[in-house]
Design a protein around this motif. Structure first.
Motif, PDB file in Angstrom:
ATOM      1  N   ALA A 245     -40.154 -42.853  66.196  1.00 55.13           N
ATOM      2  CA  ALA A 245     -41.459 -42.519  65.625  1.00 55.13           C
ATOM      3  C   ALA A 245     -41.716 -41.018  65.679  1.00 55.13           C
ATOM      4  O   ALA A 245     -42.410 -40.472  64.821  1.00 55.13           O
ATOM      5  CB  ALA A 245     -42.568 -43.275  66.363  1.00 55.13           C
TER       6      ALA A 245
ATOM      7  N   LYS B 297     -40.786 -39.761  62.683  1.00 57.05           N
ATOM      8  CA  LYS B 297     -41.487 -40.461  61.601  1.00 57.05           C
ATOM      9  C   LYS B 297     -40.521 -41.368  60.833  1.00 57.05           C
ATOM     10  O   LYS B 297     -40.511 -41.430  59.609  1.00 57.05           O
ATOM     11  CB  LYS B 297     -42.200 -39.483  60.677  1.00 57.05           C
ATOM     12  CG  LYS B 297     -43.244 -38.663  61.401  1.00 57.05           C
ATOM     13  CD  LYS B 297     -43.991 -37.763  60.478  1.00 57.05           C
ATOM     14  CE  LYS B 297     -45.040 -36.907  61.100  1.00 57.05           C
ATOM     15  NZ  LYS B 297     -45.385 -36.933  62.439  1.00 57.05           N
TER      16      LYS B 297
ATOM     17  N   ASP C 228     -38.975 -45.271  60.420  1.00 62.72           N
ATOM     18  CA  ASP C 228     -39.136 -46.703  60.631  1.00 62.72           C
ATOM     19  C   ASP C 228     -37.740 -47.297  60.790  1.00 62.72           C
ATOM     20  O   ASP C 228     -36.923 -47.214  59.867  1.00 62.72           O
ATOM     21  CB  ASP C 228     -39.849 -47.325  59.429  1.00 62.72           C
ATOM     22  CG  ASP C 228     -40.069 -48.817  59.567  1.00 62.72           C
ATOM     23  OD1 ASP C 228     -39.458 -49.460  60.466  1.00 62.72           O
ATOM     24  OD2 ASP C 228     -40.848 -49.364  58.764  1.00 62.72           O
TER      25      ASP C 228
END
Length: 193
Positions: free
Chosen positions: A177, A180, A182
């Protein structure tokens, strides 16, 4: 010989390595590693998200005959990697050091002497730290090859990722995270332009 420069010069010492979902080595699947040293001779790091449940800090102090027991402070034990599992390393904030401490980019240090355990047990020592048994190691060019093969991502470290007590998967997801990213959108193959 001069110490290799920061990550921007090709050396990742001080960075956090995050295993890609496609990592097929079970020793490193979903691992988060603080890369303590990286040079042409190879690399060395400490796995941050594999805690040791069957040995406590108090048990270790008893084995090493370090007092006081019970200690005034404790730190968690981690399985630092598959190399030299009986050897201990304390990854810690750089506010404490001894003659043998290795300074790590980003304000951290690695100490492998019993002095740091004595300091922690006595209520002193670094502000934050974790005790790792063993380490992860790579020979010359091995880590670079694994990165080129899309096995690892890297991100700058922070104290929360290094020292927060979380389970393996939560720390892995939090490290991703920070980029950024997923994990559900990651692919396991590297592309070429």
């Amino acid at each position: 010989m001069a110490r290799p420069g920061p990550a921007s010069e090709g050396w990742l010492g001080g960075q956090i390595l995050i295993a890609m979902p496609s990592m097929d080595d079970p020793r490193f699947a979903r691992s988060v590693i603080c890369l303590c040293a990286h040079s042409p001779e190879g690399a060395m790091g400490i796995v941050l998200n594999r805690t040791i449940e069957n040995l406590t800090f108090d048990d270790l102090l008893k084995q090493l005959e370090v007092t006081p027991i019970p200690p005034q402070r404790r730190i968690r034990l981690h399985a630092g990697g598959p190399v030299e599992g009986g050897r201990g390393f304390v990854l810690h904030t750089e506010d404490w050091s001894s003659e043998g401490s290795l300074s790590i980019e980003g304000g951290f240090a690695l100490t492998a002497s019993v002095d740091i355990l004595k300091a922690i047990a006595g209520g002193d020592g670094p502000r934050q730290g974790l005790l790792a048994l063993g380490y992860a190691g790579w020979g010359p060019g091995q880590l670079e090859s694994e990165i080129a093969g899309n096995a690892w991502l890297s991100v700058s470290p922070d104290e929360a990722i290094l020292f927060t007590e979380e389970d393996q998967d939560a720390k892995w997801r939090r490290a991703l995270a920070k980029l950024k990213v997923d994990p559900l959108l990651l692919v396991g193959t590297a592309g070429r332009a």
